[in-house]
Write an enzyme that holds these catalytic residues in place. Structure first.
Site, short mmCIF file in Angstrom:
data_model
loop_
_atom_site.label_atom_id
_atom_site.label_comp_id
_atom_site.label_asym_id
_atom_site.label_seq_id
_atom_site.Cartn_x
_atom_site.Cartn_y
_atom_site.Cartn_z
N ALA A 29 8.19 7.36 -0.82
CA ALA A 29 9.30 7.28 0.12
C ALA A 29 10.59 7.88 -0.43
O ALA A 29 11.44 8.35 0.33
CB ALA A 29 9.54 5.82 0.52
N HIS A 126 -1.61 7.19 3.56
CA HIS A 126 -1.21 6.08 4.41
C HIS A 126 -1.02 6.48 5.86
O HIS A 126 -0.40 5.76 6.64
CB HIS A 126 0.07 5.43 3.86
CG HIS A 126 -0.12 4.81 2.51
ND1 HIS A 126 0.91 4.54 1.64
CD2 HIS A 126 -1.26 4.43 1.85
CE1 HIS A 126 0.43 4.02 0.53
NE2 HIS A 126 -0.88 3.94 0.64
#
Length: 253
Positions: A29, A126
């Site tokens: 992230a 993901h």
């Protein structure tokens, strides 16, 4: 070795990239925060505001499906407006130069694809939040369609074809990891001689095992993250600095 300053980090990283035959970026992230997308775990991150909805909860409850979609629609302004940052563009440059054959990512924002890396060369561990899938028949749905049906019906819609639940194409807690992507990530990891872990806390397993696999297989390991990680001790170079500032030197037109 921990780089003492940004200039040193750039020089040391550039030397490692120049000597490498196959560079494998692995992103989390942190590479997307400069693009306006908040991360999940840090103070102020998404999970400090709302506990994640587990996969079993999503399957079992219409109310949880409704809440999951309300949260996704609330984030649309952030995801929809985001554009690739300096880190994304730098990795796309390495990809175009033939240095990096692919990117492994824990991110769900589609920004690597938007930076110019071919979708088939972005290994999404993901998933992807920019579209949805039926969990039963795997039919793809665009978010605009889901939102229109949500507003019209007052609840999260199910698949018109088979009646299955429609969910963003992401991997939730309790949901099985994607087998094809995991196998591809392992193969790429075993092929590289320089593994770049960028913007990841390296605490989410099994994805966090890839840096160690690369290291055990003889690759050099670089960890670029603002905060310390539990794998810093295994790295050949640790850089705790702004990701875009460090990587922008690799950006080419």
């Amino acid at each position: 070795m921990i780089a003492s300053d940004v200039d040193t980090a750039r020089d040391q990283l550039a030397a490692l990239v120049a000597r490498a035959s196959v560079v494998l970026p692995f992103t989390g992230a942190g590479i997307s925060t400069e693009c306006g997308i908040p991360d999940f775990r840090s103070p102020g991150g998404l999970w400090t505001k709302n506990a994640p909805i587990g996969f079993d909860e999503f399957l079992a409850s219409q109310a949880m499906r409704d809440e999951a979609w309300r949260r996704r629609f609330a984030m649309q302004s952030e995801f929809g407006a985001a554009r690739p940052g300096r880190g994304h563009r730098a990795l796309a440059s390495l990809y175009r130069q033939g240095k990096a054959p692919a990117v492994i990512t824990q991110n769900i924002d589609n920004l690597h694809q938007a930076s110019g890396i071919e979708p088939e060369d972005v290994v999404e561990l993901h998933g992807n939040t920019t579209y949805a899938l039926c969990l039963s028949c795997a039919r793809r749905y665009e978010l605009v369609w889901v939102q229109e049906r949500f507003v019209a019906e007052g609840h999260a819609p199910d698949c018109p074809d088979c009646g299955g639940h429609i969910k963003t194409a992401t991997i939730s807690f309790g949901q099985a990891m994607p087998e094809v992507e995991m196998r591809r990530a392992e193969a790429l990891t075993l092929r590289c001689d320089l593994f770049l872990a960028i913007g990841s806390s390296l605490v989410v397993w099994p994805a966090a095992g890839f840096p160690l696999l690369a290291k055990r297989n003889g690759a050099r390991l670089v960890i670029l993250n603002r905060e310390p990680t539990e794998l810093d001790h295994a790295a050949d170079l640790v850089v705790r600095a702004d990701i875009g500032t460090v990587l922008e030197t690799f950006v080419s037109s």
